[in-house]
Design a protein around this motif. Structure first.
Motif, PDB file in Angstrom:
ATOM      1  N   VAL A   3      16.802  70.681  16.348  1.00  0.00           N
ATOM      2  CA  VAL A   3      17.219  70.030  17.585  1.00  0.00           C
ATOM      3  C   VAL A   3      16.106  69.058  17.964  1.00  0.00           C
ATOM      4  O   VAL A   3      14.971  69.457  18.167  1.00  0.00           O
ATOM      5  CB  VAL A   3      17.460  71.064  18.709  1.00  0.00           C
ATOM      6  CG1 VAL A   3      17.799  70.364  20.009  1.00  0.00           C
ATOM      7  CG2 VAL A   3      18.558  72.041  18.304  1.00  0.00           C
ATOM      8  N   LYS A  33      22.549  65.631  10.051  1.00  0.00           N
ATOM      9  CA  LYS A  33      22.444  67.045  10.444  1.00  0.00           C
ATOM     10  C   LYS A  33      21.654  67.195  11.748  1.00  0.00           C
ATOM     11  O   LYS A  33      22.029  67.983  12.624  1.00  0.00           O
ATOM     12  CB  LYS A  33      21.787  67.853   9.310  1.00  0.00           C
ATOM     13  CG  LYS A  33      21.655  69.328   9.608  1.00  0.00           C
ATOM     14  CD  LYS A  33      23.002  70.027   9.632  1.00  0.00           C
ATOM     15  CE  LYS A  33      22.818  71.531   9.728  1.00  0.00           C
ATOM     16  NZ  LYS A  33      23.597  72.123  10.816  1.00  0.00           N
ATOM     17  N   GLU A  36      23.895  66.267  14.568  1.00  0.00           N
ATOM     18  CA  GLU A  36      24.834  67.371  14.812  1.00  0.00           C
ATOM     19  C   GLU A  36      24.160  68.481  15.618  1.00  0.00           C
ATOM     20  O   GLU A  36      24.697  68.932  16.631  1.00  0.00           O
ATOM     21  CB  GLU A  36      25.331  67.955  13.492  1.00  0.00           C
ATOM     22  CG  GLU A  36      26.246  67.060  12.714  1.00  0.00           C
ATOM     23  CD  GLU A  36      26.587  67.631  11.338  1.00  0.00           C
ATOM     24  OE1 GLU A  36      26.308  68.828  11.062  1.00  0.00           O
ATOM     25  OE2 GLU A  36      27.153  66.874  10.522  1.00  0.00           O
ATOM     26  N   ASP A  37      23.010  68.929  15.136  1.00  0.00           N
ATOM     27  CA  ASP A  37      22.302  70.033  15.797  1.00  0.00           C
ATOM     28  C   ASP A  37      21.900  69.679  17.219  1.00  0.00           C
ATOM     29  O   ASP A  37      22.018  70.496  18.141  1.00  0.00           O
ATOM     30  CB  ASP A  37      21.055  70.428  14.996  1.00  0.00           C
ATOM     31  CG  ASP A  37      21.384  71.048  13.650  1.00  0.00           C
ATOM     32  OD1 ASP A  37      22.544  71.453  13.430  1.00  0.00           O
ATOM     33  OD2 ASP A  37      20.465  71.117  12.796  1.00  0.00           O
ATOM     34  N   THR A  38      21.433  68.460  17.405  1.00  0.00           N
ATOM     35  CA  THR A  38      20.984  68.032  18.730  1.00  0.00           C
ATOM     36  C   THR A  38      22.172  67.930  19.683  1.00  0.00           C
ATOM     37  O   THR A  38      22.109  68.436  20.811  1.00  0.00           O
ATOM     38  CB  THR A  38      20.224  66.693  18.637  1.00  0.00           C
ATOM     39  OG1 THR A  38      19.139  66.850  17.708  1.00  0.00           O
ATOM     40  CG2 THR A  38      19.666  66.273  19.990  1.00  0.00           C
ATOM     41  N   ASP A  40      25.013  69.446  19.483  1.00  0.00           N
ATOM     42  CA  ASP A  40      25.528  70.799  19.732  1.00  0.00           C
ATOM     43  C   ASP A  40      24.746  71.509  20.835  1.00  0.00           C
ATOM     44  O   ASP A  40      25.241  72.455  21.438  1.00  0.00           O
ATOM     45  CB  ASP A  40      25.475  71.654  18.458  1.00  0.00           C
ATOM     46  CG  ASP A  40      26.548  71.284  17.450  1.00  0.00           C
ATOM     47  OD1 ASP A  40      27.471  70.508  17.802  1.00  0.00           O
ATOM     48  OD2 ASP A  40      26.452  71.746  16.292  1.00  0.00           O
ATOM     49  N   ASN A  41      23.533  71.063  21.091  1.00  0.00           N
ATOM     50  CA  ASN A  41      22.684  71.694  22.102  1.00  0.00           C
ATOM     51  C   ASN A  41      22.555  70.853  23.366  1.00  0.00           C
ATOM     52  O   ASN A  41      21.632  71.054  24.150  1.00  0.00           O
ATOM     53  CB  ASN A  41      21.300  71.986  21.510  1.00  0.00           C
ATOM     54  CG  ASN A  41      21.350  73.206  20.628  1.00  0.00           C
ATOM     55  OD1 ASN A  41      21.273  74.318  21.109  1.00  0.00           O
ATOM     56  ND2 ASN A  41      21.541  72.996  19.335  1.00  0.00           N
ATOM     57  N   ARG A  60      27.273  60.345  16.065  1.00  0.00           N
ATOM     58  CA  ARG A  60      27.944  61.653  16.047  1.00  0.00           C
ATOM     59  C   ARG A  60      28.748  61.755  17.339  1.00  0.00           C
ATOM     60  O   ARG A  60      28.220  61.490  18.421  1.00  0.00           O
ATOM     61  CB  ARG A  60      26.916  62.785  15.974  1.00  0.00           C
ATOM     62  CG  ARG A  60      27.477  64.185  16.131  1.00  0.00           C
ATOM     63  CD  ARG A  60      28.194  64.645  14.907  1.00  0.00           C
ATOM     64  NE  ARG A  60      28.577  66.059  15.037  1.00  0.00           N
ATOM     65  CZ  ARG A  60      29.239  66.706  14.120  1.00  0.00           C
ATOM     66  NH1 ARG A  60      29.601  66.103  13.011  1.00  0.00           N
ATOM     67  NH2 ARG A  60      29.549  67.967  14.290  1.00  0.00           N
ATOM     68  N   ASP A  62      31.443  64.448  19.335  1.00  0.00           N
ATOM     69  CA  ASP A  62      32.105  65.745  19.410  1.00  0.00           C
ATOM     70  C   ASP A  62      32.653  65.881  20.825  1.00  0.00           C
ATOM     71  O   ASP A  62      31.898  66.125  21.766  1.00  0.00           O
ATOM     72  CB  ASP A  62      31.127  66.874  19.094  1.00  0.00           C
ATOM     73  CG  ASP A  62      31.795  68.237  19.056  1.00  0.00           C
ATOM     74  OD1 ASP A  62      32.992  68.340  19.434  1.00  0.00           O
ATOM     75  OD2 ASP A  62      31.124  69.212  18.676  1.00  0.00           O
ATOM     76  N   LYS A  64      34.254  68.129  22.056  1.00  0.00           N
ATOM     77  CA  LYS A  64      34.168  69.527  22.483  1.00  0.00           C
ATOM     78  C   LYS A  64      35.481  69.995  23.103  1.00  0.00           C
ATOM     79  O   LYS A  64      35.502  70.728  24.083  1.00  0.00           O
ATOM     80  CB  LYS A  64      32.968  69.728  23.409  1.00  0.00           C
ATOM     81  CG  LYS A  64      31.660  69.393  22.681  1.00  0.00           C
ATOM     82  CD  LYS A  64      30.431  69.543  23.510  1.00  0.00           C
ATOM     83  CE  LYS A  64      29.220  69.161  22.648  1.00  0.00           C
ATOM     84  NZ  LYS A  64      27.986  69.137  23.337  1.00  0.00           N
ATOM     85  N   PRO A  69      34.781  67.140  15.046  1.00  0.00           N
ATOM     86  CA  PRO A  69      33.661  66.231  15.328  1.00  0.00           C
ATOM     87  C   PRO A  69      33.574  65.137  14.260  1.00  0.00           C
ATOM     88  O   PRO A  69      34.014  65.330  13.122  1.00  0.00           O
ATOM     89  CB  PRO A  69      32.432  67.135  15.280  1.00  0.00           C
ATOM     90  CG  PRO A  69      32.963  68.518  15.490  1.00  0.00           C
ATOM     91  CD  PRO A  69      34.329  68.514  14.862  1.00  0.00           C
ATOM     92  N   SER A  71      31.015  62.375  12.311  1.00  0.00           N
ATOM     93  CA  SER A  71      29.736  61.755  11.964  1.00  0.00           C
ATOM     94  C   SER A  71      30.097  60.489  11.201  1.00  0.00           C
ATOM     95  O   SER A  71      30.851  60.546  10.227  1.00  0.00           O
ATOM     96  CB  SER A  71      28.885  62.668  11.077  1.00  0.00           C
ATOM     97  OG  SER A  71      28.450  63.790  11.815  1.00  0.00           O
TER      98      SER A  71
END
Length: 154
Positions: A3, A33, A36-38, A40-41, A60, A62, A64, A69, A71
């Protein structure tokens, strides 16, 4: 999982025109990636590479909402249809929102993580998200397009 810290308004990278990606390698996939991770948080629905400090043309999205999602590498809006005013915020300008005129519908093309050309027809929130994130790749923030910007109440 990595993240990243989201770059905030005032950082010079947010005003840079990002470089087109010629070749998808492990370094590019790592950026995807990390986006995505960032995201998602975060509370947001979209993130562009410059927002994590990388001047490359990757976004990216998403929503939600249960949809898949997205990319996208080297995204480009190929057609805009209609106009409407929307309220936008930004993970790089926390505590504010603004009124922005955006297309109602857009056609977007780019590459997926396998390097294949992909195309999207988007309307509503997805169209706004594409416009917002692709603007980031050109050094444009929503405040640059906003009719009005409002400070949010706590």
């Amino acid at each position: 999982m990595t993240v990243m810290k989201v770059v905030q308004y005032g950082d010079k990278i947010l005003k840079r025109h990002c470089k087109k990606i010629e070749n998808i390698d492990k370094d590019i996939l790592k950026i995807v990636k990390n986006l995505e991770d960032t995201l998602d948080n975060c509370d947001g629905i979209g993130l562009a590479a410059p927002q994590i400090g990388i001047a490359k043309r990757i976004i990216r999205i998403d929503l939600k909402d249960g949809s898949q999602p997205i990319s996208l590498i080297n995204p480009e809006i190929t057609k805009k249809i209609g106009k409407e005013v929307s309220i936008e915020g930004c993970l790089s300008y926390v505590g504010y929102e603004g009124e922005v005129v955006r297309p109602k519908k857009v056609y977007v093309e780019g590459m997926n993580t396998e390097g294949k050309k992909v195309e999207y027809f988007a309307e509503g929130l997805l169209a706004k998200a594409f416009c917002h994130e692709i603007d980031h790749l050109d050094g444009i923030m929503y405040m640059d397009r906003a009719r009005k910007v409002y400070k949010l109440e706590e």
